[in-house]
Scaffold this motif. Structure first.
Motif, PDB file in Angstrom:
ATOM      1  N   VAL A 115     -16.329 -45.271  -3.724  1.00  0.00           N
ATOM      2  CA  VAL A 115     -15.535 -46.479  -3.622  1.00  0.00           C
ATOM      3  C   VAL A 115     -15.127 -46.799  -2.203  1.00  0.00           C
ATOM      4  O   VAL A 115     -14.497 -47.808  -1.948  1.00  0.00           O
ATOM      5  CB  VAL A 115     -14.293 -46.357  -4.539  1.00  0.00           C
ATOM      6  CG1 VAL A 115     -13.261 -45.441  -3.912  1.00  0.00           C
ATOM      7  CG2 VAL A 115     -13.691 -47.709  -4.842  1.00  0.00           C
ATOM      8  N   ALA A 116     -15.496 -45.958  -1.238  1.00  0.00           N
ATOM      9  CA  ALA A 116     -15.114 -46.232   0.138  1.00  0.00           C
ATOM     10  C   ALA A 116     -15.649 -47.568   0.601  1.00  0.00           C
ATOM     11  O   ALA A 116     -15.072 -48.229   1.454  1.00  0.00           O
ATOM     12  CB  ALA A 116     -15.593 -45.118   1.050  1.00  0.00           C
ATOM     13  N   ALA A 117     -16.775 -47.986  -0.004  1.00  0.00           N
ATOM     14  CA  ALA A 117     -17.343 -49.276   0.399  1.00  0.00           C
ATOM     15  C   ALA A 117     -16.386 -50.410   0.124  1.00  0.00           C
ATOM     16  O   ALA A 117     -16.449 -51.462   0.737  1.00  0.00           O
ATOM     17  CB  ALA A 117     -18.657 -49.513  -0.353  1.00  0.00           C
ATOM     18  N   ALA A 118     -15.472 -50.202  -0.815  1.00  0.00           N
ATOM     19  CA  ALA A 118     -14.516 -51.253  -1.123  1.00  0.00           C
ATOM     20  C   ALA A 118     -13.409 -51.356  -0.085  1.00  0.00           C
ATOM     21  O   ALA A 118     -12.636 -52.289  -0.076  1.00  0.00           O
ATOM     22  CB  ALA A 118     -13.895 -50.994  -2.493  1.00  0.00           C
ATOM     23  N   GLY A 119     -13.322 -50.382   0.804  1.00  0.00           N
ATOM     24  CA  GLY A 119     -12.274 -50.415   1.811  1.00  0.00           C
ATOM     25  C   GLY A 119     -10.912 -50.223   1.190  1.00  0.00           C
ATOM     26  O   GLY A 119     -10.772 -49.640   0.125  1.00  0.00           O
ATOM     27  N   LEU A 120      -9.912 -50.715   1.847  1.00  0.00           N
ATOM     28  CA  LEU A 120      -8.535 -50.489   1.409  1.00  0.00           C
ATOM     29  C   LEU A 120      -7.926 -51.749   0.809  1.00  0.00           C
ATOM     30  O   LEU A 120      -6.723 -51.902   0.793  1.00  0.00           O
ATOM     31  CB  LEU A 120      -7.701 -50.010   2.601  1.00  0.00           C
ATOM     32  CG  LEU A 120      -6.352 -49.377   2.224  1.00  0.00           C
ATOM     33  CD1 LEU A 120      -6.580 -48.082   1.481  1.00  0.00           C
ATOM     34  CD2 LEU A 120      -5.520 -49.140   3.465  1.00  0.00           C
ATOM     35  N   ALA A 121      -8.740 -52.666   0.331  1.00  0.00           N
ATOM     36  CA  ALA A 121      -8.206 -53.924  -0.173  1.00  0.00           C
ATOM     37  C   ALA A 121      -7.195 -53.684  -1.278  1.00  0.00           C
ATOM     38  O   ALA A 121      -7.424 -52.913  -2.201  1.00  0.00           O
ATOM     39  CB  ALA A 121      -9.357 -54.783  -0.703  1.00  0.00           C
ATOM     40  N   GLY A 122      -6.050 -54.322  -1.151  1.00  0.00           N
ATOM     41  CA  GLY A 122      -5.040 -54.261  -2.188  1.00  0.00           C
ATOM     42  C   GLY A 122      -4.256 -52.969  -2.258  1.00  0.00           C
ATOM     43  O   GLY A 122      -3.490 -52.767  -3.196  1.00  0.00           O
ATOM     44  N   ARG A 123      -4.403 -52.084  -1.284  1.00  0.00           N
ATOM     45  CA  ARG A 123      -3.703 -50.792  -1.320  1.00  0.00           C
ATOM     46  C   ARG A 123      -2.719 -50.651  -0.166  1.00  0.00           C
ATOM     47  O   ARG A 123      -2.368 -49.549   0.231  1.00  0.00           O
ATOM     48  CB  ARG A 123      -4.712 -49.632  -1.270  1.00  0.00           C
ATOM     49  CG  ARG A 123      -5.693 -49.601  -2.422  1.00  0.00           C
ATOM     50  CD  ARG A 123      -4.991 -49.512  -3.753  1.00  0.00           C
ATOM     51  NE  ARG A 123      -5.911 -49.325  -4.869  1.00  0.00           N
ATOM     52  CZ  ARG A 123      -5.609 -49.576  -6.120  1.00  0.00           C
ATOM     53  NH1 ARG A 123      -4.406 -50.060  -6.418  1.00  0.00           N
ATOM     54  NH2 ARG A 123      -6.474 -49.348  -7.086  1.00  0.00           N
ATOM     55  N   ALA A 124      -2.263 -51.756   0.369  1.00  0.00           N
ATOM     56  CA  ALA A 124      -1.352 -51.703   1.507  1.00  0.00           C
ATOM     57  C   ALA A 124      -0.054 -50.992   1.155  1.00  0.00           C
ATOM     58  O   ALA A 124       0.494 -50.218   1.960  1.00  0.00           O
ATOM     59  CB  ALA A 124      -1.053 -53.114   2.007  1.00  0.00           C
ATOM     60  N   ALA A 125       0.465 -51.201  -0.048  1.00  0.00           N
ATOM     61  CA  ALA A 125       1.733 -50.579  -0.435  1.00  0.00           C
ATOM     62  C   ALA A 125       1.592 -49.071  -0.522  1.00  0.00           C
ATOM     63  O   ALA A 125       2.470 -48.315  -0.054  1.00  0.00           O
ATOM     64  CB  ALA A 125       2.205 -51.150  -1.768  1.00  0.00           C
ATOM     65  N   GLU A 126       0.486 -48.592  -1.124  1.00  0.00           N
ATOM     66  CA  GLU A 126       0.284 -47.151  -1.247  1.00  0.00           C
ATOM     67  C   GLU A 126       0.110 -46.503   0.130  1.00  0.00           C
ATOM     68  O   GLU A 126       0.651 -45.417   0.407  1.00  0.00           O
ATOM     69  CB  GLU A 126      -0.934 -46.863  -2.122  1.00  0.00           C
ATOM     70  CG  GLU A 126      -0.727 -47.211  -3.584  1.00  0.00           C
ATOM     71  CD  GLU A 126      -1.028 -48.664  -3.893  1.00  0.00           C
ATOM     72  OE1 GLU A 126      -1.187 -49.464  -2.936  1.00  0.00           O
ATOM     73  OE2 GLU A 126      -1.098 -49.023  -5.091  1.00  0.00           O
ATOM     74  N   LEU A 127      -0.655 -47.167   1.004  1.00  0.00           N
ATOM     75  CA  LEU A 127      -0.844 -46.642   2.356  1.00  0.00           C
ATOM     76  C   LEU A 127       0.480 -46.600   3.111  1.00  0.00           C
ATOM     77  O   LEU A 127       0.790 -45.614   3.804  1.00  0.00           O
ATOM     78  CB  LEU A 127      -1.852 -47.506   3.123  1.00  0.00           C
ATOM     79  CG  LEU A 127      -2.148 -47.085   4.566  1.00  0.00           C
ATOM     80  CD1 LEU A 127      -2.666 -45.665   4.620  1.00  0.00           C
ATOM     81  CD2 LEU A 127      -3.139 -48.050   5.204  1.00  0.00           C
ATOM     82  N   ALA A 128       1.281 -47.637   2.951  1.00  0.00           N
ATOM     83  CA  ALA A 128       2.591 -47.653   3.608  1.00  0.00           C
ATOM     84  C   ALA A 128       3.469 -46.525   3.090  1.00  0.00           C
ATOM     85  O   ALA A 128       4.242 -45.914   3.851  1.00  0.00           O
ATOM     86  CB  ALA A 128       3.272 -49.003   3.369  1.00  0.00           C
ATOM     87  N   GLY A 129       3.354 -46.206   1.779  1.00  0.00           N
ATOM     88  CA  GLY A 129       4.129 -45.103   1.225  1.00  0.00           C
ATOM     89  C   GLY A 129       3.746 -43.770   1.831  1.00  0.00           C
ATOM     90  O   GLY A 129       4.618 -42.930   2.123  1.00  0.00           O
ATOM     91  N   LEU A 130       2.447 -43.543   2.054  1.00  0.00           N
ATOM     92  CA  LEU A 130       2.006 -42.294   2.683  1.00  0.00           C
ATOM     93  C   LEU A 130       2.500 -42.204   4.125  1.00  0.00           C
ATOM     94  O   LEU A 130       2.956 -41.145   4.584  1.00  0.00           O
ATOM     95  CB  LEU A 130       0.486 -42.197   2.629  1.00  0.00           C
ATOM     96  CG  LEU A 130      -0.136 -42.029   1.235  1.00  0.00           C
ATOM     97  CD1 LEU A 130      -1.658 -42.024   1.335  1.00  0.00           C
ATOM     98  CD2 LEU A 130       0.345 -40.742   0.571  1.00  0.00           C
ATOM     99  N   ARG A 131       2.410 -43.304   4.840  1.00  0.00           N
ATOM    100  CA  ARG A 131       2.877 -43.299   6.232  1.00  0.00           C
ATOM    101  C   ARG A 131       4.380 -43.045   6.305  1.00  0.00           C
ATOM    102  O   ARG A 131       4.864 -42.330   7.195  1.00  0.00           O
ATOM    103  CB  ARG A 131       2.529 -44.636   6.888  1.00  0.00           C
ATOM    104  CG  ARG A 131       1.037 -44.808   7.156  1.00  0.00           C
ATOM    105  CD  ARG A 131       0.728 -46.218   7.594  1.00  0.00           C
ATOM    106  NE  ARG A 131      -0.665 -46.364   7.987  1.00  0.00           N
ATOM    107  CZ  ARG A 131      -1.277 -47.524   8.164  1.00  0.00           C
ATOM    108  NH1 ARG A 131      -0.601 -48.664   7.966  1.00  0.00           N
ATOM    109  NH2 ARG A 131      -2.544 -47.569   8.522  1.00  0.00           N
ATOM    110  N   ALA A 132       5.121 -43.648   5.366  1.00  0.00           N
ATOM    111  CA  ALA A 132       6.568 -43.418   5.352  1.00  0.00           C
ATOM    112  C   ALA A 132       6.885 -41.961   5.048  1.00  0.00           C
ATOM    113  O   ALA A 132       7.818 -41.371   5.624  1.00  0.00           O
ATOM    114  CB  ALA A 132       7.218 -44.333   4.314  1.00  0.00           C
TER     115      ALA A 132
END
Length: 881
Positions: A5-22
């Motif tokens: 699924v990496a081909a799909a990139g990170l579309a629509g997962r900004a909230a989850e990524l922000a949670g990991l960074r936080a």
């Protein structure tokens, strides 16, 4: 199986990524260890989120590992922290703790474990010990796990850390993903992709890539193609599931519900075993929380692709045994070999029709016909339902049944439906002959005191013949001669309700008595069925029962599906527009009805363009009305008691707008000749006599005026309603020597439910008061005419009234010098947006209200400010600014 699924990139997962960074930021700030479980089904984009997070950890030390099966003890720990850990005699957990402390150092350590559901038990236990020992170190452990795939021992070991679920992509997420192939894909397209991919990023990416490779651009065509491709891609995903989960998904798909006992009976396994397996489907995202069926139709379609026909047959028998309609499975079988199957499908068709789902009813009936072409009953029912979608196709089927069926009752049933879909033109004479002949044969075949079904069928034959007569003068005399001597039934049976609706229309066109027509129309509307309500509602509107008529039309429009019953919906919309004067809502209804039927063959051609042209004329849009009316072939409407008067009235009013009063008078009088010829004596349906009286006065023809007034008196005597009386008072007011002011005052009181004519009466009364030297009273009537015309959408009349008001030194509404002082706060917001040129839909979306609310506010705004449209409103607000 849809691949990585990496081909799909990170579309629509900004909230989850922000949670990991936080979480990493907190580890740094508090110098404390933490565990995050990134949890999602296959294809949810876990790897893509890890990829994006790995690229954003800054100066933190990053270690990453992907677990595989079969996994040796400590394989994940050694993969992350070094192979040498397993070679030492020192316990791995102790060495791992030391290594973590070294790597964390003065910065931070990030440990990423992908496919952690495959992690060996020893590694998992070691990770828990290491994190506990490093509780005061900036260490972040992220375990990316596949929902529902955790080994049994994990339940014993307990959950670790905070769970971050990866749910299906939203429309915004899909739009973000689609932007990698096309700039600015529209929301409707993104919504379609989200639906047909199940929201799985991998499936969505594969679907978008396929559409792009086929050269399609975002839009309706691409969305339709996605609907065809989606099930196959979802099926590939389902094929990759563990076998027990896949088989259970197929069983749920076949049965349509995740009922444990039902599944157990279908799969021949204990209910406890099913109960233990269902959580796996929920973990995979195939069944939503709190749901008992697969998440959405495409997922179910995908699961059904590999299901053999025997599964369908077994499910149909089981559901039928339990009293659950198995129509869907019967539709998928190659045949209907067992008698109960045909009965069940016929019952499903009847149920779908009662619920207003005419598309489903047509499909079920078509299946019955295909599996047994000799089933005339099914063919008749199919043609009856099909008549609202494709009257020409229905006509061909019915014509064949009438000519070949041996049973007179079947021929009568087919003849009834044939009369309803018969196309205008030469074929009508043949259909009238068939109806008359079949009716005679039916009368000869049944005996006195026949059973209720036979009595109902006779009533339906009469009604079909009468309805055909209203649209073709060659059938009218025959229909009336045969039908008018019949007694109108009083029971609540469907056939009787239809007969009452027909009788109500006949009484209205005949000119009364009005009480009988109203009683019949109200009785016809007693049952809440959407089809066939338009005629009864029109009768009630013309009888000044406007509230009841509007409610009936609203219910009909809301209940009818444009895909399944376009003609029924178009007719209901047209009647609602015809009864709605000239408001924005009436124009919207008329346009929608016209669009629904434009270019589609009809048994009643011209209805929708006639109504649209009538509404446009009322609004003062004569040029556009002329263009619409030009699409109506005079020959197609010339024999119709319902359509031809409307056509002639529209032509006459266009002639008046063009400055040709003599031509207009000729058309009004032609309308009178035809309605007299057809014995139609309703004074308000097509009030040609009033128009001719007013025009005769303007042209200096007192004899004509007297003749029209006498004619109107005869008509109103039969159809004695307030509107009819108001029209008569208005006509009498132009007679020489009449009390013009008094009669016009009476007219304004009686015409409260006919805004167009009331405005004209108010204008005439204002003119009389002005001639009598009473300018104050004149201004009052001009101002009232301005407000009424604006509120009802009569743009040209509103402009005339406003002009006379200003000429009489009157002023338009103002408050404290502010144009918007008369408006409420909600109206001001709508007015400001509308003045910018935004559409009603755009205003509704901006203010988070319904479009009908916007239309209501605009009507009030136009009335209060005495303007007729957005351009006037923009000018007025600009001048006040």
């Amino acid at each position: 199986m849809v691949g990585h699924v990496a081909a799909a990139g990170l579309a629509g997962r900004a909230a989850e990524l922000a949670g990991l960074r936080a979480a990493l930021a907190r580890c740094r700030r508090d110098r404390a260890a933490a565990v995050i479980r990134l949890d999602g089904p296959a294809g949810a984009g876990r790897t893509a989120v890890l990829d994006a997070f790995a690229g954003s950890v800054g100066d933190a030390v990053l270690r990453r590992w992907t677990c595989v099966e079969p996994a040796a003890d400590y394989s994940a720990v050694c993969g992350l922290l070094g192979r040498d850990l397993a070679a030492s005699p020192v316990p791995v957990s102790l060495l791992a703790s030391r290594r973590v402390a070294e790597l964390a150092g003065a910065t931070a350590l990030v440990l990423l474990v992908d496919d952690a559901h495959r992690c060996d038990r020893r590694s998992f236990e070691t990770f828990r010990l290491v994190v506990r020992r490093a509780e005061r170190l900036p260490v972040l452990l992220v375990l990316a796990e596949r929902s529902g795939a955790l080994p049994a021992w994990r339940a014993e070991a307990g959950a670790a850390g905070r769970r971050v679920p990866l749910g299906p992509l939203t429309e915004d997420g899909v739009a973000e993903l689609a932007a990698r192939w096309w700039p600015k894909p529209d929301r409707a397209f993104a919504c379609a992709i989200a639906e047909h991919s199940g929201g799985y990023p991998g499936v969505a990416a594969a679907l978008l890539a396929r559409l792009h490779a086929e050269g399609l651009r975002p839009g309706a065509a691409a969305a339709r193609r996605a609907g065809r491709l989606g099930p196959g891609l979802l099926a590939a995903r389902i094929d990759g599931l563990p076998r027990p989960v896949r088989e259970l998904a197929e069983a749920v798909a076949v049965l349509g519900r995740a009922d444990e006992e039902l599944l157990a009976g279908f799969c021949s396994v204990p209910a406890g075993q099913v109960a233990a397996a269902l959580p796996a489907l929920r973990a995979e995202g195939l069944i939503g929380t709190g749901r008992t069926a697969l998440t959405h139709p495409d997922t179910r379609a995908a699961a059904l692709t590999a299901v053999p026909a025997e599964y369908r047959a077994r499910a149909a028998r089981l559901l039928n045994y339990l009293g659950i309609a198995p129509a869907e499975h019967l539709m998928a079988l190659p045949g209907l070999p067992e008698p109960w199957m045909r009965r069940s499908l016929a019952e499903a068709a009847a149920r779908a029709e009662r619920q207003g789902d005419l598309g489903a009813a047509a499909r079920y009936l078509r299946r019955l016909v295909d599996t047994d072409p000799g089933d005339a009953e099914a063919a008749i029912d199919h043609a009856r339902v099909l008549g609202g979608q494709d009257p020409n196709a229905a006509y061909a089927v019915l014509r064949d049944v009438v000519g070949t069926a041996g049973d007179v009752r079947l021929r009568a049933k087919a003849a009834v439906q044939l009369g309803r879909v018969a196309p205008a033109g030469p074929a009508v004479d043949e259909v009238v002959g068939l109806l008359v002949r079949t009716s005679d044969e039916f009368d000869a075949a049944i005996v006195a005191g026949a059973a209720e079904p036979d009595h109902d069928l006779r009533i339906q034959l009469d009604s079909a013949l009468l309805g055909l007569g209203w649209h073709d003068e060659s059938a009218l005399a025959v229909a009336r001669r045969r039908v008018r001597d019949r007694d109108v039934p009083t029971t609540r049976a469907a056939a009787h309700r239809e007969s009452r609706a027909m009788a109500a229309m006949d009484a209205m066109l005949d000119g009364g008595p009005v009480g009988t027509a109203v009683e019949l129309a109200r009785a016809a509307l007693a049952e809440d069925t959407p089809r066939g309500r338009a005629g009864a509602a029109l009768v009630l509107h013309l009888a000044d029962e406007t509230d009841v008529a509007r409610e009936a039309l609203d219910r009909a429009v809301d209940a009818l599906d444009p895909r399944e019953a376009p003609w029924d919906l178009a007719n209901a919309l047209s009647v609602r527009a015809f009864c709605g004067d000239a408001t924005d809502a009436a124009l919207a209804d008329a346009r929608r009805a016209h669009d629904l039927t434009d270019g589609v063959p009809s048994a009643m051609p011209g209805v929708q363009p006639l109504v649209l042209a009538t509404v446009l004329i009322r609004r003062g849009a004569s040029a556009e009305a002329a263009e619409v009316l030009a699409t109506v072939e005079p020959a197609e409407v010339a024999g119709s008691l319902l359509r031809y008067p409307v056509y002639l009235m529209a032509r006459a009013r266009l002639a008046l707008a063009d400055g040709r009063p003599e031509d207009a008078l000729t058309r009004f009088m032609t309308c009178g000749v035809k309605t007299d010829q057809w014995e139609s004596a309703n004074p308000v349906f097509a009030p040609w006599w009033l128009e001719a009286a007013l025009l005769g006065a303007d042209l200096g023809s007192p004899g004509l005026v007297q003749g029209m007034v006498r004619h109107g008196e005869r008509l109103v005597a039969g159809w004695d309603t307030p509107t009819a009386r108001g029209m008569l008072s208005m006509a009498r007011s132009v007679l020489a020597g009449a009390d013009e002011a008094g009669l016009l005052a009476e007219a304004t009181q009686e015409l409260r439910l006919a805004p167009g004519y009331r405005v004209r009466a108010e204008l005439r009364l204002g003119d009389v008061r002005s001639r009598d030297g009473d300018p104050g009273s004149a201004r009052k009537h001009y101002r009232l005419a301005t407000d009424l015309a604006t509120r009802a959408g009569y743009g040209e009349l509103a402009a005339v009234a406003r002009g006379r008001l200003l000429a009489a030194r009157g002023r338009l509404h103002r408050t404290n010098g502010s144009v918007t002082g008369l408006l409420t706060s909600a109206e001001r917001r709508v007015a400001e947006l509308a003045a910018l040129g935004t559409t009603n839909r755009e205003v509704a979306d901006t203010l988070l209200v319904s479009q009908r609310t916007v239309e209501w506010h605009l009507t009030n705004i136009y009335r209060k400010l005495a303007v007729t449209g957005r351009s006037d409103l923009a000018r007025l607000l600009g001048d006040s600014g």
